[in-house]
Design a protein around this motif. Structure first.
Motif, PDB file in Angstrom:
ATOM      1  N   LEU A 280       0.461  -8.173  -8.776  1.00  0.00           N
ATOM      2  CA  LEU A 280       0.290  -7.405  -7.532  1.00  0.00           C
ATOM      3  C   LEU A 280      -0.223  -8.308  -6.409  1.00  0.00           C
ATOM      4  O   LEU A 280       0.149  -8.133  -5.242  1.00  0.00           O
ATOM      5  CB  LEU A 280      -0.676  -6.231  -7.754  1.00  0.00           C
ATOM      6  CG  LEU A 280      -0.206  -5.143  -8.723  1.00  0.00           C
ATOM      7  CD1 LEU A 280      -1.289  -4.074  -8.887  1.00  0.00           C
ATOM      8  CD2 LEU A 280       1.100  -4.495  -8.257  1.00  0.00           C
ATOM      9  N   ALA A 281      -1.054  -9.277  -6.764  1.00  0.00           N
ATOM     10  CA  ALA A 281      -1.585 -10.203  -5.749  1.00  0.00           C
ATOM     11  C   ALA A 281      -0.439 -11.004  -5.130  1.00  0.00           C
ATOM     12  O   ALA A 281      -0.383 -11.194  -3.906  1.00  0.00           O
ATOM     13  CB  ALA A 281      -2.617 -11.143  -6.381  1.00  0.00           C
ATOM     14  N   LEU A 282       0.488 -11.458  -5.977  1.00  0.00           N
ATOM     15  CA  LEU A 282       1.630 -12.225  -5.461  1.00  0.00           C
ATOM     16  C   LEU A 282       2.483 -11.334  -4.553  1.00  0.00           C
ATOM     17  O   LEU A 282       2.896 -11.742  -3.465  1.00  0.00           O
ATOM     18  CB  LEU A 282       2.464 -12.756  -6.636  1.00  0.00           C
ATOM     19  CG  LEU A 282       3.567 -13.726  -6.235  1.00  0.00           C
ATOM     20  CD1 LEU A 282       2.974 -15.093  -5.873  1.00  0.00           C
ATOM     21  CD2 LEU A 282       4.589 -13.904  -7.367  1.00  0.00           C
ATOM     22  N   GLU A 283       2.714 -10.106  -5.025  1.00  0.00           N
ATOM     23  CA  GLU A 283       3.514  -9.157  -4.234  1.00  0.00           C
ATOM     24  C   GLU A 283       2.855  -8.896  -2.867  1.00  0.00           C
ATOM     25  O   GLU A 283       3.534  -8.721  -1.860  1.00  0.00           O
ATOM     26  CB  GLU A 283       3.606  -7.845  -5.029  1.00  0.00           C
ATOM     27  CG  GLU A 283       4.712  -6.920  -4.613  1.00  0.00           C
ATOM     28  CD  GLU A 283       4.718  -5.673  -5.506  1.00  0.00           C
ATOM     29  OE1 GLU A 283       4.377  -5.760  -6.716  1.00  0.00           O
ATOM     30  OE2 GLU A 283       5.046  -4.591  -4.971  1.00  0.00           O
ATOM     31  N   ALA A 284       1.521  -8.906  -2.849  1.00  0.00           N
ATOM     32  CA  ALA A 284       0.803  -8.651  -1.591  1.00  0.00           C
ATOM     33  C   ALA A 284       0.892  -9.834  -0.635  1.00  0.00           C
ATOM     34  O   ALA A 284       0.573  -9.696   0.544  1.00  0.00           O
ATOM     35  CB  ALA A 284      -0.665  -8.354  -1.901  1.00  0.00           C
ATOM     36  N   GLY A 285       1.272 -11.013  -1.159  1.00  0.00           N
ATOM     37  CA  GLY A 285       1.409 -12.180  -0.281  1.00  0.00           C
ATOM     38  C   GLY A 285       0.371 -13.262  -0.521  1.00  0.00           C
ATOM     39  O   GLY A 285       0.309 -14.231   0.240  1.00  0.00           O
ATOM     40  N   ILE A 286      -0.455 -13.124  -1.555  1.00  0.00           N
ATOM     41  CA  ILE A 286      -1.373 -14.224  -1.899  1.00  0.00           C
ATOM     42  C   ILE A 286      -0.501 -15.341  -2.485  1.00  0.00           C
ATOM     43  O   ILE A 286       0.238 -15.119  -3.453  1.00  0.00           O
ATOM     44  CB  ILE A 286      -2.462 -13.750  -2.894  1.00  0.00           C
ATOM     45  CG1 ILE A 286      -3.343 -12.694  -2.208  1.00  0.00           C
ATOM     46  CG2 ILE A 286      -3.289 -14.937  -3.391  1.00  0.00           C
ATOM     47  CD1 ILE A 286      -4.389 -12.055  -3.079  1.00  0.00           C
ATOM     48  N   PRO A 287      -0.520 -16.527  -1.883  1.00  0.00           N
ATOM     49  CA  PRO A 287       0.460 -17.549  -2.264  1.00  0.00           C
ATOM     50  C   PRO A 287       0.357 -17.949  -3.740  1.00  0.00           C
ATOM     51  O   PRO A 287      -0.736 -17.949  -4.319  1.00  0.00           O
ATOM     52  CB  PRO A 287       0.098 -18.740  -1.363  1.00  0.00           C
ATOM     53  CG  PRO A 287      -0.733 -18.187  -0.264  1.00  0.00           C
ATOM     54  CD  PRO A 287      -1.429 -16.982  -0.812  1.00  0.00           C
TER      55      PRO A 287
END
Ligand code: NAD
Length: 488
Positions: free
Chosen positions: A197-204
């Motif tokens: 979910l963090a990646l999906e949110a845009g955390i590189p």
């Protein structure tokens, strides 16, 4: 009605923005304490996986893909992350309950909302924290700024897998760090899901990595790694001490510790609301099956009100019998696994030798293959007994009788721990005296287990060092830099 649906389960590591097997290919069973079934296989990460995760986390720090973004940009990304967690609330709550046995009503009402709130709060905070200018002579300028610490190892326990991770992840990510998170081997599923979910949110990619595995392998590798700048741990005092040693044996990485507790919860004779106090005492020990660092596990009762409180407490305990954690009516769920159940039962056996059993004391078969223990109360406990001094981490209460506030404070402070303490009285002078004298990082007066992300949380004595929550948490995840500029 008992929930029968199961979310998809992924036990892989998450490194460099992708789900992956352990380098060794090894896995272990993820077993549900609800009914003993194998939920999935989990990657058994070890030194090689931690090395890989640290390499990518260091690259992310070096090229500044996250730490060099304006705080307002990190804020927007973390707010999206919180939003995604909220959108997946039911899935995450179910994973938490299946993985570690807590009642679904608590996963839904406490664990997931508190996690969302924590990420939102630190996201909102990060573009409102200013540096300082020192009051130096007028021919120089000295600025005091906070910089991200760097690569942070985060090692967490199984009792609140999402919340314990969020308390560290949210300020660490907001401050611009890169992370290697190791969830407890008993409860890795929500941490693994969070990473996607963090990646999906845009955390590189590379900024937030998860290495599931055992303490003696993956946890130790994090503690001893030469290129991790800080390790932030929640768990037992014994393992907290190991992290201090790992730091000394390696690169003197910063260490933050949130460790065990054995809370002295005092009810004095002049408490005006014994119903409220007894109810708080019951929740204080039976909420989350007593698997709480702040569990009010030593109830210290003033002699004149002892019998009245015990009568009320026993009545509350009767309403908190263990049930299927997947039933939304259940208030006391499953213990985390069979090994921990046996550990708690061993303390109950000891309690039967040392003190007087008032209620409970037995394992029960709520669901075949599951791990369930009745709410248990011992009275006539002496504070020197092992059940009064050692952290049981189960629904087991030790009741100690005292005469007056001075003895109550003395008994409460007679512990190696100092995480939380509580006191009930209608006399403001007595309350003030007690709250000042109690040696604990969190003191509750005429309440118990009050909680808000705005307040620091952590312990005195062997309950740890450093604080989670509130703006104070940024102290752990940042370095303080003084810069001198000589003016011509
Ligand atoms: P634990 O100390 O056994 O494990 C915690 C974490 O450390 C896990 O991820 C585990 O894999 C890892 N670990 C275990 N052995 C290790 C080793 N030799 N080297 C490196 N890492 C290792 O604790 P637990 O049983 O998971 O959790 C219960 C404990 O956590 C209780 O003592 C409780 O009080 C404490 N706790 C404290 C707080 C707090 O905020 N103070 C909050 C929750 C839980």
């Amino acid at each position: 009605m008992i929930i029968t649906t199961s979310p998809e389960m992924n036990g892989q590591a998450f490194i460099a923005g992708a789900y992956t097997a352990a380098v060794s290919g090894k896995t272990f069973d993820c077993i549900s304490p609800v009914d003993g079934r194998v939920l999935t296989q989990v990657a058994a990460c070890d030194v090689a996986d931690v090395d890989l995760a640290v390499r990518v986390a260091r690259e992310a720090m070096d090229d500044g893909r996250w730490c060099n973004l304006a705080p307002a940009v990190r804020k927007r990304t973390l707010l999206r992350f919180a939003e995604l967690i909220e959108q997946h609330a039911e899935e995450l709550a179910l994973l938490e309950t299946l993985d570690m046995g807590k009642p679904i009503r608590d996963s839904r009402a406490v664990d997931v909302p508190a996690t969302v709130n924590c990420f939102r709060w630190y996201a909102e905070a990060i573009d409102k924290v200013y540096g300082e200018v020192a009051p130096t002579a007028s021919n120089v300028l000295a600025t005091i700024t906070r910089e991200p610490l760097g690569v942070c190892g985060i090692v967490v326990p199984w009792n609140f897998p999402l919340i314990m991770a969020a308390w560290k992840l949210a300020p660490a990510l907001a401050a611009g760090n890169s992370i290697i998170l190791k969830p407890a081997e008993q409860s890795p599923l929500t941490a693994i899901r969070l990473a996607g979910l963090a990646l999906e949110a845009g955390i590189p990619a590379g900024v937030f990595n998860v290495v599931p595995g055992f303490g003696e392998t993956a946890g130790r590798a994090i503690g001893l790694h030469m290129d991790i700048d800080g390790v932030f741990f929640t768990g037992s005092t014994a393992v907290g001490k190991l992290f201090m040693q790992y730091s000394g044996q390696s690169n003197l990485k910063k260490v933050g510790l949130e460790c065990g507790g054995k809370t002295g919860h005092i009810i004095l004779a002049d408490c005006g609301d014994l119903d409220a106090a007894a109810e708080a005492a019951a929740y204080g020990i039976f909420f989350n099956q007593g698997e709480m660092c702040t569990a009010g596990s030593r109830l210290i009762l003033d002699a004149p009100i002892k019998d009245a409180v015990l009568e009320k407490l026993t009545a509350f305990a009767a309403t908190m019998q263990p049930g299927n954690p997947l039933d939304p009516e259940t208030r006391l769920g499953a213990m985390v696994n069979h090994e921990h159940t046996q550990r708690v039962m061993e303390y109950i056996r000891l309690g039967n030798e040392e003190a007087e059993l008032l209620i409970g004391g037995k394992q029960c078969e709520v669901v075949g293959g599951g791990c369930y223990i009745e709410p248990t109360i011992f009275h006539q406990v002496d504070n020197r007994m092992r059940i009064a001094q050692e952290e049981i981490f189960g629904p087991v209460l030790a009741v100690i009788t005292v005469n007056g506030v001075d003895e109550a404070i003395r008994v409460a402070n007679d512990s190696i721990y100092g995480l939380a303490a509580g006191v009930w009285s209608d006399n403001v002078n007595t309350l003030f005296k007690a709250t000042r004298a109690l040696k604990a990082g969190v003191v509750y007066a005429n309440c118990y287990d009050a909680d808000d992300i705005t307040t620091p949380f952590g312990g005195y004595k062997q309950s740890g060092m450093g604080r989670d929550k509130s703006l104070h948490a940024f102290d752990k995840y940042t370095e303080l830099k003084t810069t001198w500029l000589r003016l011509r």
